[in-house]
Motif scaffolding. Structure first.
Motif, PDB file in Angstrom:
ATOM      1  N   THR A 184       0.795  -1.219   0.000  1.00 53.42           N
ATOM      2  CA  THR A 184       0.000   0.000   0.000  1.00 53.42           C
ATOM      3  C   THR A 184       0.830   1.271   0.000  1.00 53.42           C
ATOM      4  N   VAL A 185       2.137   1.179   0.226  1.00 47.60           N
ATOM      5  CA  VAL A 185       2.995   2.370   0.306  1.00 47.60           C
ATOM      6  C   VAL A 185       4.042   2.298  -0.793  1.00 47.60           C
ATOM      7  N   ALA A 186       4.187   3.370  -1.552  1.00 45.22           N
ATOM      8  CA  ALA A 186       5.197   3.423  -2.607  1.00 45.22           C
ATOM      9  C   ALA A 186       6.582   3.463  -1.996  1.00 45.22           C
TER      10      ALA A 186
ATOM     11  N   LYS B 156       6.129  -2.402   0.957  1.00 41.71           N
ATOM     12  CA  LYS B 156       5.891  -1.661   2.194  1.00 41.71           C
ATOM     13  C   LYS B 156       4.404  -1.437   2.413  1.00 41.71           C
ATOM     14  N   VAL B 157       3.971  -1.575   3.662  1.00 39.67           N
ATOM     15  CA  VAL B 157       2.570  -1.345   4.014  1.00 39.67           C
ATOM     16  C   VAL B 157       2.424  -0.344   5.150  1.00 39.67           C
ATOM     17  N   GLY B 158       3.504   0.056   5.774  1.00 44.49           N
ATOM     18  CA  GLY B 158       3.466   1.003   6.879  1.00 44.49           C
ATOM     19  C   GLY B 158       4.869   1.305   7.355  1.00 44.49           C
ATOM     20  N   LYS B 159       4.967   2.118   8.389  1.00 38.84           N
ATOM     21  CA  LYS B 159       6.274   2.452   8.926  1.00 38.84           C
ATOM     22  C   LYS B 159       6.928   1.203   9.505  1.00 38.84           C
ATOM     23  N   ASP B 160       8.051   0.814   8.919  1.00 42.31           N
ATOM     24  CA  ASP B 160       8.819  -0.357   9.350  1.00 42.31           C
ATOM     25  C   ASP B 160       8.019  -1.653   9.232  1.00 42.31           C
ATOM     26  N   MET B 161       7.013  -1.679   8.371  1.00 37.49           N
ATOM     27  CA  MET B 161       6.214  -2.873   8.138  1.00 37.49           C
ATOM     28  C   MET B 161       6.224  -3.201   6.646  1.00 37.49           C
ATOM     29  N   PHE B 162       6.539  -4.468   6.320  1.00 41.72           N
ATOM     30  CA  PHE B 162       6.641  -4.899   4.934  1.00 41.72           C
ATOM     31  C   PHE B 162       6.018  -6.284   4.796  1.00 41.72           C
TER      32      PHE B 162
END
Length: 424
Positions: A351-353, A390-396
């Motif tokens: 969800t995160v570029a 990546k899907v969030g801060k420090d989350m993949f």
């Protein structure tokens, strides 16, 4: 009497007995639990082997474990299957017959599953939690379809060590003790100075037909009592990862190639397989990787020490000699005119570029029977074997499938975290 109550009674009875006899032996020899060996437990097998549980009729035992294996299909309830395999020799043999590898059942049950190929149909969904303060990375098995979750089944961990000329990622089966001196150490990832080339090292050699460089020297800090004398322990080069140089940034996103020396290219052909797959041997089922969450809460219901992969590896004959290794490449993204960026279809799993996001597919190479414009590549070569994003801060998220294993996929994803000034 339900199957769960049977398993609970067996685990409580024999589990406490095994741990009690283990602690007594360690106290008598004046040494810590970390340096103990399960060989000592097998000096007292009479109590367990002559019990009522060990003497169950094979037909009844098969039916019990079969039904339990089918009903407890997800973690954390799947820990009951691991408990059955730790009861005694006859139960372990039966579990070996019933429990299949992730290639065929898409389930991670025993620690050996982490070095076995993923499922042929579908993928195993995992996620990686990064801790920048400690330079650590933890791999978890997804227990729910939600992307941003705060718990999961712990699988592997890695710690980044920056050296003068390279960066090294130590990979372990323990969430806290991440070092090469630990018995849970299973491999490492090493980069060059620029972070453009990486080598994946395994503590165990691949199949005999693999074309790999000679193994590196064995670490002197490695606990020799944890190593099986049947298989030499060292640093075996099983894969190369290379990122194309892009200093001026004119070639678009990162381009990477992975040469898997431990996987032949024929594994993607019809009827192909990955040779040298580990087997479920009796003694090794005493050990199981643990379930943890990000809050560091442990699942102690089936807490054995971590498995040693040297007890699982079995030799495999390769009649054709040195096989051509499998080569993977990242799937080329497309340019989105409205968003003005490069895009890939991750089917909702990313969800995160990020420049770290990628998808790997098999790279077709010129060879006998290679695909031509009039004869497209087989479907297996077009499937996404590994995707990371990546899907969030420090989350993949990390989703992998056959022929990669969780260990190999995790190591490849770790290479994407490393700084690459010459590739962006």
């Amino acid at each position: 009497m339900s199957f769960r109550s049977i398993v609970r009674d067996v685990r409580d009875g024999f589990g406490s007995l095994s741990r009690r006899s283990f602690d007594v032996r360690l106290l008598g020899h004046s040494r810590g639990k970390s340096s103990g060996s399960f060989h000592e437990l097998h000096d007292q097998p009479l109590i367990i082997q002559n019990s009522r549980w060990a003497n169950l009729p094979p037909e009844l035992l098969y039916d019990i474990i079969k039904r339990l294996e089918e009903s407890e299909s997800t973690w954390p309830s799947r820990k009951h299957v691991v408990a059955c395999a730790a009861v005694c020799r006859s139960w372990r043999v039966m579990c070996k017959e019933i429990v299949r590898g992730p290639e065929f059942c898409a389930k991670l049950t025993f620690p050996v599953s982490l070095k076995q190929p993923g499922p042929r149909d579908g993928s195993i969904q995992c996620f990686i939690k990064r801790d920048k303060s400690n330079l650590t990375y933890h791999l978890f098995l997804c227990l729910s379809p939600a992307l941003l979750v705060e718990n999961g089944k712990f699988l592997l961990s890695a710690k980044r060590n920056r050296r003068t000329t390279c960066t090294e990622y130590v990979i372990s089966m323990d969430a806290e003790n991440i070092s090469r001196s630990s018995s849970t150490y299973i491999g490492k990832l090493r980069s060059n100075f620029l972070g453009t080339k990486f080598i994946i090292y395994d503590t165990q050699p691949p199949y005999t037909g693999a074309h790999i460089p000679p193994p590196g020297r064995t670490s002197k800090r490695f606990n020799s009592k944890k190593v099986s004398p049947k298989v030499p322990t060292g640093s075996y080069n099983i894969a190369h990862i290379s990122y194309e140089l892009n200093v001026l940034g004119t070639r678009g996103p990162r381009r990477m190639h992975c040469t898997m020396h431990s996987i032949p290219a024929s594994s993607l052909d019809a009827g192909g397989s990955v040779p040298g797959q580990p087997e479920l041997l009796p003694r090794s089922l005493e050990d199981s990787f643990r379930s943890i969450s990000f809050s560091n809460s442990m699942d102690h219901s089936v807490e054995f020490s971590s498995s040693r992969f040297s007890e699982f590896c079995a030799p495999c004959d390769d009649e054709e000699g040195k096989a051509r290794p499998l080569v993977l490449k990242n799937k080329a993204p497309r340019w989105h005119e409205q968003l003005q960026c490069w895009c890939l279809n991750f089917r909702g799993r990313v969800t995160v570029a990020s420049v770290k996001n990628f998808q790997l597919i098999a790279a077709t190479q010129p060879a006998a029977g290679a695909p031509t414009p009039s004869q497209p590549a087989p479907p297996e070569h077009d499937k996404i074997i590994l995707q990371f994003g990546k899907v969030g801060k420090d989350m993949f998220t990390m989703d992998y499938r056959y022929p990669l294993s969780a260990f190999q996929a995790f190591a490849i994803c770790l290479s994407s975290f490393d700084t690459k000034l010459a590739c962006e």
